[in-house]
Write an enzyme that holds these catalytic residues in place. Structure first.
Site, PDB file in Angstrom:
ATOM      1  N   CYS A  85       0.833  -1.203   0.000  1.00 12.90           N
ATOM      2  CA  CYS A  85       0.000   0.000   0.000  1.00 12.90           C
ATOM      3  C   CYS A  85       0.873   1.261   0.000  1.00 12.90           C
ATOM      4  CB  CYS A  85      -0.979  -0.043   1.171  1.00 12.90           C
ATOM      5  SG  CYS A  85      -2.350   1.122   1.007  1.00 12.90           S
ATOM      6  N   HIS A 172      -3.689  -5.342   0.430  1.00 10.67           N
ATOM      7  CA  HIS A 172      -3.170  -5.799   1.727  1.00 10.67           C
ATOM      8  C   HIS A 172      -3.213  -7.329   1.811  1.00 10.67           C
ATOM      9  CE1 HIS A 172      -2.773  -1.923   3.845  1.00 10.67           C
ATOM     10  NE2 HIS A 172      -3.736  -1.537   3.022  1.00 10.67           N
ATOM     11  N   GLU A 174      -1.888  -9.151   3.997  1.00 11.78           N
ATOM     12  CA  GLU A 174      -1.932  -9.592   5.397  1.00 11.78           C
ATOM     13  C   GLU A 174      -3.346  -9.702   5.939  1.00 11.78           C
ATOM     14  OE1 GLU A 174      -1.636  -5.051   5.663  1.00 11.78           O
ATOM     15  OE2 GLU A 174      -1.043  -6.673   4.310  1.00 11.78           O
ATOM     16  N   SER A 226      -0.470 -13.334  38.469  1.00  8.51           N
ATOM     17  CA  SER A 226      -1.885 -12.986  38.570  1.00  8.51           C
ATOM     18  C   SER A 226      -2.780 -14.199  38.368  1.00  8.51           C
ATOM     19  CB  SER A 226      -2.241 -11.931  37.518  1.00  8.51           C
ATOM     20  OG  SER A 226      -2.197 -12.491  36.218  1.00  8.51           O
ATOM     21  N   GLY A 227      -2.235 -15.252  37.765  1.00  8.64           N
ATOM     22  CA  GLY A 227      -3.046 -16.416  37.446  1.00  8.64           C
ATOM     23  C   GLY A 227      -3.572 -16.373  36.033  1.00  8.64           C
ATOM     24  N   GLY A 228      -3.366 -15.239  35.341  1.00  9.56           N
ATOM     25  CA  GLY A 228      -3.732 -15.143  33.939  1.00  9.56           C
ATOM     26  C   GLY A 228      -2.751 -15.907  33.074  1.00  9.56           C
ATOM     27  N   VAL A 229      -3.057 -16.021  31.790  1.00  2.00           N
ATOM     28  CA  VAL A 229      -2.228 -16.806  30.875  1.00  2.00           C
ATOM     29  C   VAL A 229      -0.797 -16.274  30.833  1.00  2.00           C
ATOM     30  CG1 VAL A 229      -1.984 -17.640  28.509  1.00  2.00           C
ATOM     31  CG2 VAL A 229      -4.261 -17.278  29.461  1.00  2.00           C
ATOM     32  N   SER A 231       1.117 -14.179  32.835  1.00  2.00           N
ATOM     33  CA  SER A 231       1.980 -14.293  34.017  1.00  2.00           C
ATOM     34  C   SER A 231       2.238 -15.754  34.371  1.00  2.00           C
ATOM     35  CB  SER A 231       1.376 -13.547  35.212  1.00  2.00           C
ATOM     36  OG  SER A 231       0.216 -14.184  35.690  1.00  2.00           O
TER      37      SER A 231
END
Length: 515
Positions: A85, A172, A174, A226-229, A231
């Protein structure tokens, strides 16, 4: 600027909305890719030793004075270049071709006619659907360039100078609406740049463990768990590298989801045999946030308090001096906090919310990865699916899902409504199909009727999106009957709620989180 042992394709950022997707699509092919400022010099690029360069799209006109340009010496490096582009228009303008304003902006799907089977279009159909998004067009290609593709409104939709390894497309590739876009990028990466495809999570783990050991030595790391993915993967990866030199600190800031604190402690102390110190700082955080309504200020306060708590609590660990703070910063976090050509979308809690005087060195082993790559890494590390596929949860927690001032009452509403949403989405078998789903509490009340009585209570918003990498997303088409169950349960089971709304905006123009 990162220097990697992997074959790398560098994407130069000229400010387009799809720039991160280019990087992501190249990685999908097994080739490492990074997004960098268009201000990168030829010498800096040469130091990175890329096998290919991609010029991204952008909102500017290449022929206007002051528009973003690259170092002209980049063209002389002999490295294959693909302009997309604005990138192809920039290339055209530099080499003496003509770029002008189009009679009308072309945006959306368009039919492309391939006229010359250059290496870029090897094995691809003569007619194909592509995604256009441009207000300028190439009127005449530079000398030495061949027109490879066109359509009625875009006479130069693709061009190339094979002798100099210069290629460009107006569309584009992508964007997934370009039906053979991935194939075109594959042709560029493998046939033109000579990539072999040496980027994988298995290789990443080996290299990252080596880097962590070299960086840390015999010192100690404190991990914000934190227990999230994110961390969780950081903690397991670092633990794999340095074992008991890692101490995880789980800070309950009072902004967690229902049952989160108990789940985190059980998973990591029993399941992974990690040293986890739990700190209940909920009262401290909520006191600091009292009366604060601005989302940026909330993020900064939460980010600062996290570090201050870490400082204070790590000082109490008499037997170990903590030198490093590990964070789950992702590549998207860095991008969303702003580049040279893009405005800051929001200061990220892992990027913009840190005080300058903190007592730790940062260690961020995931800062080159996208979210789906982190999940793949987690699986490779042997982390259970219930953690790897846990819903993404921001560092500021429910603090940015309660719009306006945070109160105990509002937090309870979001906590309970979110638990119901997650339960019903899982029951419906949609928990793997939907990228992210949560409830948010807009700073508004509305009139309702419950049990023949007029109410004036809160509205709960449901946000659910589908995505591949979190860079762009679409709102999820949750079946009406599932939404009905969720709505009915929240209104009946959560006090002070009388209305449910469903967010049907994509990213862009919206971000996934509401604040």
């Amino acid at each position: 600027m990162q220097v990697t042992n992997h074959e790398t394709i560098v994407v130069l950022d000229f400010g387009g909305q799809y720039n991160q997707l280019i990087t992501r699509r190249i990685r999908d092919l097994g080739v490492y890719s990074e997004l960098h400022s268009h201000k990168l010099t030829a010498d800096e690029l040469k130091e990175m030793n890329p096998i290919g360069i991609i010029f991204s799209g952008g909102p500017n006109s290449a022929y206007v004075e002051g528009s973003p340009k690259c170092d002209p010496a980049i063209y002389d490096l002999g490295i294959p270049i693909l302009g997309i582009c604005y990138g192809v228009q920039l290339m055209t303008h530099h080499f003496g071709g003509k770029v002008d304003k189009a009679s009308h902006r072309e945006y959306g799907k368009a039919l492309l006619n391939v006229e010359n089977q250059s290496p870029l279009f090897k094995g691809l159909p003569i007619e194909q659907t592509v995604w256009m998004s441009h207000g300028d067009k190439i009127v005449a290609p530079p000398e030495g360039f061949t027109v490879d593709a066109s359509n009625p409104s875009c006479p130069v939709a693709a061009m190339s100078d094979e002798s100099r390894n210069l290629y460009g497309v107006q569309f584009h590739p992508e964007v997934r609406h370009s039906e053979f876009g991935n194939d075109l990028l594959k042709n560029f990466a493998f046939d033109i740049c000579g990539a072999k495809g040496d980027w994988s999570m298995e290789n990443f783990i080996e290299e990252e463990i080596k880097k962590i050991r070299e960086q840390v030595g015999d010192r100690h790391v404190l991990c914000a768990l934190s227990g999230g993915v994110d961390s969780s993967v950081v903690a397991v990866l670092i633990h794999k590298a340095i074992g008991d030199q890692l101490t995880c600190m789980f800070i309950d800031h009072g902004l967690l989801r229902k049952g989160e604190a108990e789940s985190v402690m059980e998973t990591f102390t029993q399941g992974f045999n990690m040293n986890v110190v739990k700190i209940d700082a909920s009262e401290r955080f909520l006191t600091k946030l009292k009366g604060v309504t601005d989302p940026e200020q909330k993020r900064k306060i939460i980010g600062n308090e996290f570090i201050y708590v870490f400082d204070e609590e790590s000082a109490k660990l008499k037997d170990k001096k903590m030198d490093f703070l590990a964070q789950g910063t992702l590549y998207t976090d860095i991008i969303e906090s702003g580049t040279d050509t893009a405005q800051t979308i929001k200061s990220h809690h892992n990027v913009g919310g840190l005080p300058e005087d903190m007592a730790f060195e940062l260690i961020e082993p995931l800062n080159a990865l996208f979210k789906d790559e982190v999940r793949a890494l987690g699986t490779e590390l042997g982390i259970p699916d219930e953690i790897v596929w846990r819903q993404p949860f921001p560092g500021p927690g429910l603090g940015i899902r309660v719009l306006g001032e945070i109160t105990d009452e509002k937090l309870k509403i979001v906590r309970e409504s979110d638990a119901i949403l997650r339960e019903e989405i899982k029951k419906a078998g949609l928990d793997r199909e939907i990228w992210q789903y949560f409830t948010a509490l807009p700073n508004m009340r509305s009139v309702g009727v419950m049990g023949d009585t007029r109410t004036y209570d809160y509205t709960v918003g449901i946000r659910a999106v589908t995505s591949i990498d979190g860079m762009t997303s679409d709102w999820a088409r949750i079946p009406w009957d599932v939404l009905e169950i969720i709505s009915t349960r929240i209104v009946n089971e959560v006090e002070h709620v009388n209305r449910i709304v469903y967010d049907i905006t994509s990213k862009p123009p919206s971000t996934i989180e509401w604040e």
